[in-house]
Design a protein around this motif. Structure first.
Motif, PDB file in Angstrom:
ATOM      1  N   GLU A 140      -4.246 -13.944  -7.815  1.00 45.57           N
ATOM      2  CA  GLU A 140      -3.642 -15.279  -7.732  1.00 45.57           C
ATOM      3  C   GLU A 140      -3.087 -15.531  -6.328  1.00 45.57           C
ATOM      4  O   GLU A 140      -3.308 -16.609  -5.757  1.00 45.57           O
ATOM      5  CB  GLU A 140      -2.539 -15.425  -8.783  1.00 45.57           C
ATOM      6  N   ARG A 141      -2.407 -14.550  -5.752  1.00 43.24           N
ATOM      7  CA  ARG A 141      -1.887 -14.698  -4.373  1.00 43.24           C
ATOM      8  C   ARG A 141      -3.013 -14.950  -3.379  1.00 43.24           C
ATOM      9  O   ARG A 141      -2.851 -15.691  -2.422  1.00 43.24           O
ATOM     10  CB  ARG A 141      -1.111 -13.443  -3.955  1.00 43.24           C
ATOM     11  N   GLY A 142      -4.163 -14.316  -3.619  1.00 41.96           N
ATOM     12  CA  GLY A 142      -5.310 -14.496  -2.734  1.00 41.96           C
ATOM     13  C   GLY A 142      -6.051 -15.808  -2.964  1.00 41.96           C
ATOM     14  O   GLY A 142      -6.992 -16.120  -2.238  1.00 41.96           O
ATOM     15  N   GLY A 143      -5.644 -16.548  -3.969  1.00 42.15           N
ATOM     16  CA  GLY A 143      -6.297 -17.820  -4.263  1.00 42.15           C
ATOM     17  C   GLY A 143      -7.593 -17.685  -5.031  1.00 42.15           C
ATOM     18  O   GLY A 143      -8.381 -18.634  -5.110  1.00 42.15           O
ATOM     19  N   ASP A 161      -1.766 -10.753 -10.338  1.00 43.05           N
ATOM     20  CA  ASP A 161      -0.842 -11.243  -9.304  1.00 43.05           C
ATOM     21  C   ASP A 161      -1.527 -11.244  -7.936  1.00 43.05           C
ATOM     22  O   ASP A 161      -1.439 -12.217  -7.183  1.00 43.05           O
ATOM     23  CB  ASP A 161       0.431 -10.398  -9.251  1.00 43.05           C
ATOM     24  N   ARG A 162      -2.234 -10.157  -7.611  1.00 32.67           N
ATOM     25  CA  ARG A 162      -2.925 -10.073  -6.314  1.00 32.67           C
ATOM     26  C   ARG A 162      -4.033 -11.122  -6.217  1.00 32.67           C
ATOM     27  O   ARG A 162      -4.189 -11.775  -5.174  1.00 32.67           O
ATOM     28  CB  ARG A 162      -3.498  -8.667  -6.100  1.00 32.67           C
TER      29      ARG A 162
END
Length: 168
Positions: A90-93, A87-88
């Protein structure tokens, strides 16, 4: 008249010298691991990724696309913890999640290709140093280094699998 060494004494001295060189090689690998961990920590800090997350991103980059379950197994991270890591990332791209064709529930993760340059630039100093070091070796010596590192990697993987209780 100079005393000549007894063959058994020479053999024992040679064995001690060999054990000392082997210990130095192992110590050198430990020192390298420490320095690479410090470098990875600095790189991760620059791109604002936690150390464990960065390790997972590296595995994804090198071995992806990979399922979260396979990634958790490979890195020794509990699957519930892996969900938070992904999740982290993915959020960071840093990663993309893709559905597996034919299975609506299954996903694989892969590195976001447009972000890899950010990481490679931060390793520029180390890569330049490695280029200089390796350029000083002959092709045969480089082949020996490649063989050594490959065998050490496999030994590490086997030891990890053994500790995980995975005989495969």
């Amino acid at each position: 008249m100079p005393a000549t060494a007894h063959p058994a004494d020479e053999s024992a001295a040679a064995a001690r010298g060999r054990r000392r060189r082997i210990a130095e090689a192992k110590q050198g690998l430990r020192e390298l691991r420490i320095e690479l961990a410090a470098l990875n920590h600095r790189v991760g800090s620059r791109i604002e990724i936690k150390d464990g997350d960065f390790d997972c991103l590296d595995v994804i980059t090198r071995h992806g696309p990979i399922s979260p379950t396979a990634l958790a197994r490979r890195t020794g991270v509990h699957l519930a913890t892996m969900t938070g890591i992904l999740d982290r990332l993915e959020r960071g791209g840093w990663i993309l999640r893709d559905r597996v064709e034919g299975d609506r529930r299954a996903v694989v993760v892969r590195a976001a290709p447009d972000r890899q340059g950010d990481i490679f630039r931060l390793y520029g100093g180390m890569n330049s140093s490695l280029d200089e070091i390796l350029d000083s070796y002959s092709d045969d010596q480089i082949d020996l280094v490649i063989d050594f590192l490959g065998r050490c990697t496999e030994a590490g993987r086997s030891a990890t699998d053994e500790l995980a209780g995975d005989p495969a």
